[in-house]
Design a protein around this motif. Structure first.
Motif, PDB file in Angstrom:
ATOM      1  N   SER A   5       0.851  -1.195   0.000  1.00  0.00           N
ATOM      2  CA  SER A   5       0.000   0.000   0.000  1.00  0.00           C
ATOM      3  C   SER A   5       0.882   1.239   0.000  1.00  0.00           C
ATOM      4  O   SER A   5       2.032   1.204   0.443  1.00  0.00           O
ATOM      5  CB  SER A   5      -0.910   0.007   1.236  1.00  0.00           C
ATOM      6  OG  SER A   5      -0.141   0.116   2.416  1.00  0.00           O
ATOM      7  N   TYR A   6       0.318   2.331  -0.498  1.00  0.00           N
ATOM      8  CA  TYR A   6       1.072   3.580  -0.545  1.00  0.00           C
ATOM      9  C   TYR A   6       1.466   4.036   0.855  1.00  0.00           C
ATOM     10  O   TYR A   6       2.557   4.540   1.081  1.00  0.00           O
ATOM     11  CB  TYR A   6       0.227   4.681  -1.199  1.00  0.00           C
ATOM     12  CG  TYR A   6      -0.025   4.485  -2.680  1.00  0.00           C
ATOM     13  CD1 TYR A   6       1.025   4.279  -3.562  1.00  0.00           C
ATOM     14  CD2 TYR A   6      -1.312   4.536  -3.203  1.00  0.00           C
ATOM     15  CE1 TYR A   6       0.795   4.128  -4.927  1.00  0.00           C
ATOM     16  CE2 TYR A   6      -1.553   4.386  -4.561  1.00  0.00           C
ATOM     17  CZ  TYR A   6      -0.491   4.179  -5.416  1.00  0.00           C
ATOM     18  OH  TYR A   6      -0.717   4.034  -6.761  1.00  0.00           O
ATOM     19  N   VAL A 206       2.254  -8.653  -8.470  1.00  0.00           N
ATOM     20  CA  VAL A 206       2.246  -9.073  -9.880  1.00  0.00           C
ATOM     21  C   VAL A 206       1.707 -10.498 -10.020  1.00  0.00           C
ATOM     22  O   VAL A 206       0.792 -10.747 -10.812  1.00  0.00           O
ATOM     23  CB  VAL A 206       3.661  -8.971 -10.489  1.00  0.00           C
ATOM     24  CG1 VAL A 206       3.644  -9.380 -11.957  1.00  0.00           C
ATOM     25  CG2 VAL A 206       4.199  -7.554 -10.341  1.00  0.00           C
ATOM     26  N   ASP A 209      -1.753 -11.415  -6.850  1.00  0.00           N
ATOM     27  CA  ASP A 209      -2.966 -10.616  -7.087  1.00  0.00           C
ATOM     28  C   ASP A 209      -3.201 -10.365  -8.571  1.00  0.00           C
ATOM     29  O   ASP A 209      -4.336 -10.409  -9.043  1.00  0.00           O
ATOM     30  CB  ASP A 209      -2.873  -9.261  -6.369  1.00  0.00           C
ATOM     31  CG  ASP A 209      -3.025  -9.396  -4.877  1.00  0.00           C
ATOM     32  OD1 ASP A 209      -3.225 -10.528  -4.408  1.00  0.00           O
ATOM     33  OD2 ASP A 209      -2.946  -8.370  -4.174  1.00  0.00           O
ATOM     34  N   GLY A 210      -2.112 -10.064  -9.286  1.00  0.00           N
ATOM     35  CA  GLY A 210      -2.273  -9.666 -10.679  1.00  0.00           C
ATOM     36  C   GLY A 210      -2.651 -10.803 -11.599  1.00  0.00           C
ATOM     37  O   GLY A 210      -3.637 -10.715 -12.336  1.00  0.00           O
ATOM     38  N   ALA A 478       7.468  -4.399 -13.453  1.00  0.00           N
ATOM     39  CA  ALA A 478       6.245  -5.211 -13.404  1.00  0.00           C
ATOM     40  C   ALA A 478       5.300  -4.717 -12.300  1.00  0.00           C
ATOM     41  O   ALA A 478       4.079  -4.701 -12.481  1.00  0.00           O
ATOM     42  CB  ALA A 478       6.603  -6.678 -13.169  1.00  0.00           C
ATOM     43  N   ILE A 480       5.117  -1.611 -11.246  1.00  0.00           N
ATOM     44  CA  ILE A 480       4.534  -0.344 -11.733  1.00  0.00           C
ATOM     45  C   ILE A 480       3.394  -0.630 -12.712  1.00  0.00           C
ATOM     46  O   ILE A 480       2.326  -0.029 -12.637  1.00  0.00           O
ATOM     47  CB  ILE A 480       5.635   0.516 -12.409  1.00  0.00           C
ATOM     48  CG1 ILE A 480       6.624   1.027 -11.360  1.00  0.00           C
ATOM     49  CG2 ILE A 480       5.019   1.693 -13.161  1.00  0.00           C
ATOM     50  CD1 ILE A 480       7.890   1.649 -11.956  1.00  0.00           C
ATOM     51  N   VAL A 481       3.622  -1.559 -13.619  1.00  0.00           N
ATOM     52  CA  VAL A 481       2.589  -1.837 -14.632  1.00  0.00           C
ATOM     53  C   VAL A 481       1.377  -2.537 -14.003  1.00  0.00           C
ATOM     54  O   VAL A 481       0.234  -2.280 -14.388  1.00  0.00           O
ATOM     55  CB  VAL A 481       3.159  -2.701 -15.787  1.00  0.00           C
ATOM     56  CG1 VAL A 481       2.087  -2.986 -16.818  1.00  0.00           C
ATOM     57  CG2 VAL A 481       4.308  -1.979 -16.459  1.00  0.00           C
ATOM     58  N   SER A 482       1.635  -3.378 -13.034  1.00  0.00           N
ATOM     59  CA  SER A 482       0.499  -4.081 -12.410  1.00  0.00           C
ATOM     60  C   SER A 482      -0.418  -3.120 -11.679  1.00  0.00           C
ATOM     61  O   SER A 482      -1.609  -3.359 -11.530  1.00  0.00           O
ATOM     62  CB  SER A 482       1.005  -5.129 -11.422  1.00  0.00           C
ATOM     63  OG  SER A 482       1.530  -6.210 -12.126  1.00  0.00           O
ATOM     64  N   GLN A 483       0.172  -2.029 -11.165  1.00  0.00           N
ATOM     65  CA  GLN A 483      -0.564  -1.016 -10.406  1.00  0.00           C
ATOM     66  C   GLN A 483      -1.027  -1.567  -9.079  1.00  0.00           C
ATOM     67  O   GLN A 483      -0.790  -2.715  -8.739  1.00  0.00           O
ATOM     68  CB  GLN A 483      -1.726  -0.465 -11.218  1.00  0.00           C
ATOM     69  CG  GLN A 483      -1.255   0.107 -12.538  1.00  0.00           C
ATOM     70  CD  GLN A 483      -2.230   1.078 -13.134  1.00  0.00           C
ATOM     71  OE1 GLN A 483      -3.098   1.604 -12.453  1.00  0.00           O
ATOM     72  NE2 GLN A 483      -2.075   1.347 -14.409  1.00  0.00           N
ATOM     73  N   LYS A 484      -1.746  -0.725  -8.338  1.00  0.00           N
ATOM     74  CA  LYS A 484      -2.075  -1.110  -6.963  1.00  0.00           C
ATOM     75  C   LYS A 484      -2.892  -2.391  -6.950  1.00  0.00           C
ATOM     76  O   LYS A 484      -3.821  -2.558  -7.743  1.00  0.00           O
ATOM     77  CB  LYS A 484      -2.828   0.022  -6.270  1.00  0.00           C
ATOM     78  CG  LYS A 484      -4.130   0.393  -6.923  1.00  0.00           C
ATOM     79  CD  LYS A 484      -4.808   1.486  -6.137  1.00  0.00           C
ATOM     80  CE  LYS A 484      -6.069   1.948  -6.830  1.00  0.00           C
ATOM     81  NZ  LYS A 484      -6.705   3.064  -6.175  1.00  0.00           N
TER      82      LYS A 484
END
Lengths: 494, 349
Positions: A5-6, A206, A209-210, A478, A480-484
């Motif tokens: 998490s941020y 990634v 979850d991704g 990966a 960054i691309v997957s995002q939160k």
């Protein structure tokens, strides 16, 4: 607070900044303790009281246990600690389960009993810190260690934020001594910790979850029988998801601890490369399996009281292990299946030993040949290991069905689909999801097989700096691309 | 030695990540994409906290995507002086959200319920899932999640690629055109250029989308498949009675606390409108909804000034028409005494 998490990035930055300020070690420990409470409180502030209760009770009882010589008093003190810790766990985790089963039993006996449905929120990670403090009390009872004199150090042992909510369950001797002298990560250790944190986040965000959670959720949520391929791919997806989720958390925990200058024990050693189930449990959730071994299996008698008793002890240990994961009979079935596997494995082992013993009386020149042929009809040891790894993995997948299924009806339906007993099963997964699961699963098995006798630190040590840098960079890309991902870790609910 | 090696590796990894990040952001910006917000349960939960405002100062909107496109919030707030709290959820029936608001003893405000019949009257769990998740998230969200949401929104306001629906790894993989086995349903990917989301949860079509006939065609094809191709017959008989009774219970709860509720049917057009009218005849659904719940309603077809809109992709108004429609909606609500002052007098669309 979730690692993925941020807010955790801010939190960690602040915790590290204070940790590396030129202040006293005591102040740094106080900072880590407050960080632990904050880390926990941001889920549900009142539950910090449980941490405090567990800390104070075990700190006081631990001291008295170590000093007391009167057996009755010692037992009473131990019972008090077990009562508080297991009582807390029982109320929050198993309260609803107990009530439900009591209602079922009453109904079977013809008693119409309808209590109000308990509305109990499960405190995150309660099973982890309860087992951790219990191990301290049990060690004090056995006089294995001297009691901790500093309440600050003991509190930090209970509430050390990197491993507070999902382990590894750290033993007294592994962590408490580290609080005795100032800890500061070396530059290499700090960067190594950052790399592990990145690796853990990559596994969680990634892979778990991704790429895998979607197909797993779809298959386990399907209300109908499935095509054999879909059923297997869904279960394989969950096998990968649970590993990447949990091992991802632990890798983050070890990484963050390293950044602070602490060392946490491994919790996973490439479990899907295990040969057999004893090996699997030496590689999967090691801190729980060793806890169960030391505080349950061995006190029950372990393997010291004959074969049958060993099998019973194994089964009890695995059933408790199953129940530790969740208040549901499906978790008990999962534990029971692992208990059964271990029992069969032990039994086969004893048969092999008997046969080997008989062979010692045979022609000495023939012995090596006969032993080799009797174990498995395979002359290439690598192929033999690979086949046994795949067999173990296949059987582990069967257990995951009970672990993940929301009820037995779903579990049986899925098992029937997996083993071709549902000929008209529906096709469910889109082609892209099938590819995702297959690619990740093959990659996972290959990695585990190749890494089964080594470790990430060893691999880094052997690799060129640019290889490490590129791999690390690609993981960040990966992420960054997957995002939160936003998804909580599966093991938080345990 | 080990320190130097790890330092070099760390620097290289950061350089790779940074270069990629800049290139990734620049690439999507060069394609015309702008920073927008993830219209997710976290943003919904944030807006959900804004419902507790005095009745005269805010109106809460629930429903499906239609009201998110068709209500222009800046226009609404400018001419009414009241806040619009947008809680509608894309592809979702508002019934669970209505229940949640009804069960919330603290909510006694004004509520506009958008009715998109194929979703509103659907019993398909897929059309309730988003509401279920959002409501649960709101009630269970932790302080840490609230802070993370705030940080996430700050980043989303600056970075175009931070939009899961368009640019996440999963979305990009799902965009690969691969044939599926017979009987497998894969949710179709909307055109990437379709819409932008604002921080107040308004959604509007992008200029790129409106200018792209291929994208418009793709979107209408998706509607045709999703909504009009839905093989499930609309609910009727006892099942419909039960749904209406449930809605009435919720509406009554809100009214009993002094709150107000109104149903609104906003415009659709073309084959979508025809399909909706055919599957959900006005008398059997819309009129029954108003009668059974004893609640007023505004149907765009009942007012000549709102009956003429052409939706670019059949289902939602263009941004320009949304502004126009919002003026009329305020007027129509004003005529029903929705505002403390009769703001319909102030409206001159």
């Amino acid at each position: 607070m979730l690692f993925n998490s941020y807010v955790f990035i801010l939190f960690l930055g602040l915790a590290l900044a204070i940790h590396y300020l030129p202040v006293s070690w005591k102040a740094k420990k106080a900072n880590l303790l407050l960080a632990g409470y904050l880390f926990y409180a941001v889920w549900n502030p009142p539950f910090v009281l449980l941490l405090w209760l567990s800390t104070v009770v075990d700190f006081i009882i631990g001291k008295q246990l170590h000093q007391a010589e009167n057996p009755a008093k010692r037992k009473a003190l131990l019972a008090a600690s077990l009562g508080v810790n297991l009582g807390m766990l029982g109320f929050f985790k198993y309260g609803g389960f107990l009530v439900d089963n009591f209602v079922l039993l009453a109904s079977a006996a013809g008693i119409d009993f309808h209590p109000a449905a308990p509305d109990i929120i499960l405190p995150v990670g309660i099973s982890f810190y309860t087992f951790q403090t219990l191990s301290y009390t049990l060690d004090m009872y056995r006089k294995k260690h001297a009691p901790e004199r500093s309440l600050l150090d003991f509190s930090l042992y209970v509430s050390f934020f990197p491993q507070l909510v999902a382990g590894p369950i750290v033993r007294t001797g592994d962590l408490l001594p580290q609080f005795k002298s100032p800890r500061q990560a070396t530059s290499a250790q700090f960067m190594h910790g950052s790399l592990l944190l990145s690796l853990g986040l990559f596994m969680k965000i990634v892979l778990a979850d991704g790429l895998l959670s979607g197909p797993a959720d779809q298959v386990f949520g399907a209300p109908m029988a499935l095509n054999i391929a879909d059923a297997w791919l869904g279960v394989l997806a969950f096998s990968g998801q649970i590993f990447f989720d949990f091992a991802g958390y632990t890798t983050c925990a070890i990484g963050v601890a390293a950044m602070l200058g602490f060392s946490l024990p491994d919790n996973f050693r490439y479990p899907y490369a295990a040969v057999g189930f004893s090996d699997f449990w030496r590689r999967w959730h090691i801190s729980l399996s060793t806890w169960l071994r030391d505080y349950l299996y061995i006190p029950l008698g372990g393997n010291r009281a004959g074969k049958v008793r060993t099998y019973i002890n194994l089964m009890i240990t695995m059933l408790v292990g199953g129940l530790w994961h969740g208040a549901s009979w499906t978790f008990v079935a999962w534990g029971g299946l692992h208990g059964l596997y271990l029992t069969v494995e032990k039994w086969l082992e004893s048969l092999r030993e008997k046969r080997a013993a008989r062979l010692t009386q045979a022609e000495p020149a023939m012995q090596p040949l006969i032993v080799e042929k009797s174990a498995l009809p395979m002359s290439n040891p690598k192929v033999k290991t690979l086949l046994l790894v795949l067999l173990t993995f296949l059987l582990v997948n069967v257990t995951w069905v009970f672990f993940r299924a929301q009820d037995f009806a779903t579990a049986w339906r899925l098992l029937a689909s997996m083993f071709g007993l549902a000929p008209d099963g529906a096709a469910l997964l889109p082609t892209i999801d099938m590819i995702k699961v297959l690619v990740v699963t093959v990659g996972l098995l290959l990695t585990h097989f190749l890494m089964r006798n080594t470790s990430v630190p060893e691999l880094i040590h052997k690799s060129k700096w640019w290889t490490v840098g590129i791999a690390w960079g690609l993981m960040l890309v990966a992420i960054i691309v997957s995002q939160k991902s936003g998804g909580s870790f599966i093991y938080f609910q345990f | 030695m080990e320190t130097t090696k790890m330092a070099r590796a760390a620097l290289l990894s950061l350089a790779i990540a940074l270069v990629f990040l800049l290139a990734w952001e620049s690439f999507w910006r060069s394609k015309g994409f702008i920073p927008t917000y993830n219209d997710d349960k976290a943003l919904w939960a944030m807006k959900r906290t804004e419902i507790y405002q005095p009745s005269g100062s805010a109106t809460v909107f629930i429903g499906s995507s239609r009201i998110k496109f068709n209500l222009d919030i800046p226009t609404w707030e400018k001419i009414t002086g009241e806040k619009a709290v947008q809680l509608a959820l894309v592809g979702t029936s508002p019934i669970l959200t209505l229940q949640d608001l009804a069960d919330d003893e603290k909510f006694a405000g004004k509520l506009v319920v958008d009715v998109t019949e194929p979703l509103f009257f659907s019993q398909n769990p897929a059309f309730h899932q988003s509401a279920k998740e959002s409501v649960a998230y709101y009630h269970q969200q932790t302080p840490a999640e609230k802070v993370s949401t705030a940080i996430g929104l700050a980043l989303e306001s600056q970075l175009a690629f931070l939009e899961e629906r368009r640019f996440s790894l999963n979305t990009l993989l799902n965009d690969i055109p691969l044939p599926n086995r017979p009987g497998v349903f894969q949710f179709p990917a909307f055109p990437k250029t379709f819409e932008w989301n604002t921080l107040n949860r308004q959604t509007y079509m992008s200029d790129m989308f409106l200018a792209d006939s291929a994208a418009l065609k793709r979107q209408t094809d998706i509607w045709a498949m999703l909504i009009m191709g839905n093989p499930e017959p609309p609910i009727a008989g006892k099942e419909l009675d039960e749904v209406l009774a449930g809605i009435k219970t919720s509406v009554d709860k809100i009214r009993s606390r002094g709150g107000r509720v109104i149903f609104v049917r906003t415009p659709s057009s073309g084959p979508m409108e025809a399909g909706e009218q055919q599957a959900f005849p006005l008398e059997q659904y819309w009129s029954r909804l108003l009668d059974a719940t004893d609640t007023p309603g505004i149907h765009y077809k009942d007012h000549p000034e709102t009956a003429h809109y052409i939706c670019p992709e059949w289902s939602h108004l263009s941004p320009t028409d949304a502004v126009d429609y919002t003026h009329h909606l305020v007027k129509q609500l004003g005529e029903k005494g929705w505002f403390a002052l009769n703001k319909s007098d102030l409206v001159n669309p």
